[in-house]
Design a protein around this motif. Structure first.
Motif, PDB file in Angstrom:
ATOM      1  N   TRP A 122      -6.066 -18.493 -23.742  1.00  0.00           N
ATOM      2  CA  TRP A 122      -6.423 -17.353 -22.893  1.00  0.00           C
ATOM      3  C   TRP A 122      -7.839 -16.872 -23.210  1.00  0.00           C
ATOM      4  O   TRP A 122      -8.640 -16.651 -22.310  1.00  0.00           O
ATOM      5  CB  TRP A 122      -5.399 -16.235 -23.091  1.00  0.00           C
ATOM      6  CG  TRP A 122      -5.701 -14.990 -22.329  1.00  0.00           C
ATOM      7  CD1 TRP A 122      -5.718 -14.847 -20.967  1.00  0.00           C
ATOM      8  CD2 TRP A 122      -6.024 -13.725 -22.877  1.00  0.00           C
ATOM      9  NE1 TRP A 122      -6.029 -13.549 -20.638  1.00  0.00           N
ATOM     10  CE2 TRP A 122      -6.216 -12.845 -21.802  1.00  0.00           C
ATOM     11  CE3 TRP A 122      -6.160 -13.239 -24.169  1.00  0.00           C
ATOM     12  CZ2 TRP A 122      -6.546 -11.511 -21.981  1.00  0.00           C
ATOM     13  CZ3 TRP A 122      -6.486 -11.916 -24.355  1.00  0.00           C
ATOM     14  CH2 TRP A 122      -6.677 -11.068 -23.264  1.00  0.00           C
ATOM     15  N   ILE A 123      -8.160 -16.757 -24.489  1.00  0.00           N
ATOM     16  CA  ILE A 123      -9.504 -16.310 -24.896  1.00  0.00           C
ATOM     17  C   ILE A 123     -10.553 -17.314 -24.465  1.00  0.00           C
ATOM     18  O   ILE A 123     -11.577 -16.967 -23.871  1.00  0.00           O
ATOM     19  CB  ILE A 123      -9.561 -16.076 -26.423  1.00  0.00           C
ATOM     20  CG1 ILE A 123      -8.736 -14.848 -26.804  1.00  0.00           C
ATOM     21  CG2 ILE A 123     -11.000 -15.933 -26.898  1.00  0.00           C
ATOM     22  CD1 ILE A 123      -8.532 -14.674 -28.303  1.00  0.00           C
ATOM     23  N   THR A 126     -10.896 -17.591 -20.503  1.00  0.00           N
ATOM     24  CA  THR A 126     -11.436 -16.414 -19.807  1.00  0.00           C
ATOM     25  C   THR A 126     -12.866 -16.108 -20.218  1.00  0.00           C
ATOM     26  O   THR A 126     -13.561 -15.365 -19.535  1.00  0.00           O
ATOM     27  CB  THR A 126     -10.569 -15.161 -20.052  1.00  0.00           C
ATOM     28  OG1 THR A 126     -10.458 -14.928 -21.459  1.00  0.00           O
ATOM     29  CG2 THR A 126      -9.208 -15.319 -19.419  1.00  0.00           C
ATOM     30  N   SER A 127     -13.329 -16.686 -21.323  1.00  0.00           N
ATOM     31  CA  SER A 127     -14.673 -16.368 -21.787  1.00  0.00           C
ATOM     32  C   SER A 127     -15.715 -17.425 -21.442  1.00  0.00           C
ATOM     33  O   SER A 127     -16.902 -17.189 -21.629  1.00  0.00           O
ATOM     34  CB  SER A 127     -14.657 -16.160 -23.307  1.00  0.00           C
ATOM     35  OG  SER A 127     -14.329 -17.368 -23.957  1.00  0.00           O
TER      36      SER A 127
END
Length: 171
Positions: A122-123, A126-127
């Motif tokens: 997720w990190i 999304t980054s």
């Protein structure tokens, strides 16, 4: 007739001098083995009606008695562990039984790995500035991590090098 026989028939056509024909399983074998078309096909080999059965067969003792098997195209390896105490168990005991295979600490470790992978994906996803076909929230990533860890086949659509490395870690 099926995808495996159709694929092999197509491949065999490319071999010069090799003549192949597709035949359905005989009614006699279907009557002899009504619950399994695979065993019925192997029975046709033992009767001399067919030369070859192509498909995702499980090699069972009953089938080996009917015909010889070659090296399989793919393998399924699974184990079933069953204990029987002879006593009747209540519903709650039966529901807990599959989880008694591992200790509580091991289950917590597995859960920790799943959460770690889900949060990391997720990190990372999304980054980064890579195009993502659909936005993924944390819950979706945790779900995909759980399925990936338990099946060994990641569900994440990796778009960045970092996410590909994370997928590689549990593949």
């Amino acid at each position: 007739i099926g995808s495996y026989p159709t694929l092999m028939h197509t491949l065999f056509k490319e071999v010069p001098g090799l003549v192949t024909e597709l035949h359905p399983i005989s009614n006699l074998s279907r009557l002899a083995h009504p619950t399994s078309s695979y065993t019925a096909c192997v029975n046709d080999i033992s009767l001399g009606s067919l030369d070859l059965c192509i498909g995702p067969f499980w090699v069972t003792a009953a089938r080996v008695q009917l015909a010889a098997f070659t090296t399989p195209l793919e393998m399924d390896d699974f184990r079933l562990i069953v204990s029987h105490s002879g006593q009747s168990q209540d519903f709650a005991s039966r529901m807990k039984a599959p989880f008694t295979v591992f200790s509580q600490n091991l289950w917590l470790s597995i859960l920790g790995v799943i959460v770690m992978i889900g949060v990391a994906m997720w990190i990372v996803e999304t980054s980064v500035k890579y195009p993502e076909p659909e936005p993924q929230d944390l819950g979706t990533n945790l779900f995909k991590a759980a399925i990936g860890v338990t099946t060994g086949a990641p569900l994440h659509n990796s778009v960045s090098p970092a996410s590909k490395l994370i997928n590689l870690s549990f593949s």
